[in-house]
Design a protein around this motif. Structure first.
Motif, short mmCIF file in Angstrom:
data_model
loop_
_atom_site.label_atom_id
_atom_site.label_comp_id
_atom_site.label_asym_id
_atom_site.label_seq_id
_atom_site.Cartn_x
_atom_site.Cartn_y
_atom_site.Cartn_z
N UNK A 282 13.34 35.05 37.84
CA UNK A 282 13.03 36.25 38.00
C UNK A 282 12.64 36.76 39.29
N UNK A 283 12.22 35.90 40.07
CA UNK A 283 12.21 36.42 41.66
C UNK A 283 13.31 36.78 42.31
N UNK B 242 11.27 57.19 30.77
CA UNK B 242 11.99 56.24 29.70
C UNK B 242 11.17 55.45 29.22
N UNK B 243 11.23 55.07 27.69
CA UNK B 243 10.44 54.31 27.41
C UNK B 243 11.30 53.03 26.89
N UNK B 244 10.66 51.77 27.08
CA UNK B 244 11.32 50.35 26.79
C UNK B 244 10.39 49.69 25.79
N UNK C 90 13.71 42.03 26.59
CA UNK C 90 14.64 42.47 25.69
C UNK C 90 14.11 43.98 25.05
N UNK C 91 14.67 44.34 25.02
CA UNK C 91 14.15 45.73 24.58
C UNK C 91 15.14 46.76 24.31
N UNK D 238 15.04 41.29 35.45
CA UNK D 238 16.18 41.73 34.79
C UNK D 238 16.25 42.65 33.78
N UNK D 239 15.10 42.45 33.04
CA UNK D 239 14.96 43.61 31.91
C UNK D 239 14.73 45.16 32.73
#
Length: 254
Positions: free
Chosen positions: A15-16, A86-88, A240-241, A99-100
């Protein structure tokens, strides 16, 4: 147990890496990302809507991405400001990851945006561990949540570059001890600025926007002690989304 720790470290390290790459890409296009963390019901959506409206009125190019497990309620509220939103939907995941966020911004973030506000999932546990590539991390707590919130969630408040207290107009009714809250914040994050706000009365509205604009102009952010000597972005100890867009503005690839 050791295997669990190793897996967690690997996930955070990946993630970092993504956060560093995203931070560099945002910087290259002149955009500062602001990550907002709070528990559910803290009032961060109401405050963010007020800040977005103020940015619009000032002619500051801003956008907002909001994350929830379900519903588009927050995006619909924020879209009333008239800025790109924007909605996730995370489909049960309790936090955003770099990443997401990178995937959601690709092809959507409009050209010329200077400030990107990211309203993280309402949760003070999981989101605190994930660097999203932000330059400014903000932890929020309402006066109705109690003075000991920073002590109960030391990572969320200990890694913040700025702390906002919301619903300040209810402080008397909630018997909120502001002095005790400030002392508790200082225990986990010495020197961090704390701003009292109320979206209802307008108290402190604009302070978040001012701090973010100052960072755009090159101001240094507060460096939390908990962050140590990390080379990652401000406020991070390690570095994920389905999405639904509520703005038709032209976009460029991130």
């Amino acid at each position: 147990m050791c295997r669990t720790v190793e897996l967690r470290q690997a996930v955070l390290a990946r993630n970092d890496d993504g956060a560093r790459a995203l931070r560099a890409r945002l910087a290259a296009r002149g955009t500062v990302a602001v990550n907002l963390l709070s528990s559910p019901g803290s009032g961060k959506t109401a405050l963010l809507e007020a800040e977005l409206c103020l940015a619009r009125d000032r002619g500051i190019a801003v956008a907002a991405l909001t994350a929830d497990l379900a519903t588009e309620n927050d995006a619909l509220r924020l879209a009333r400001s008239g800025v790109p939103v924007k909605q996730v939907l995370t489909d049960g995941l309790c936090h955003l990851e770099s990443e997401m966020l990178t995937d959601q911004l690709a092809g959507w973030l409009p050209a010329g945006i200077r400030l990107l506000f990211v309203e993280n999932v309402g949760n003070l546990v999981c989101p605190a561990s994930y660097d999203l590539g932000e330059t400014l991390r903000v932890a929020l707590a309402s006066v109705t949540e109690g003075e000991d919130k920073p002590l109960k969630y030391p990572t969320a408040f200990g890694l913040a570059n700025l702390v906002l207290v919301t619903k300040a107009d209810l402080a008397a009714a909630a018997e909120f001890d502001g002095t005790a809250f400030l002392a508790n914040v200082a225990r986990v994050n010495p020197g961090v600025e704390v701003v009292f706000t109320s979206a209802r009365t307008g108290q402190g509205v604009g302070e978040l926007l001012d701090r973010a604009c100052a960072v755009l102009d090159g101001a240094e952010v507060h460096r939390p002690v908990m962050a140590g000597a990390s080379a990652n972005g401000p406020g991070h100890p390690h570095s994920r989304g389905d999405a639904h867009t509520h703005d038709g503005a032209a976009a460029e690839h991130l």
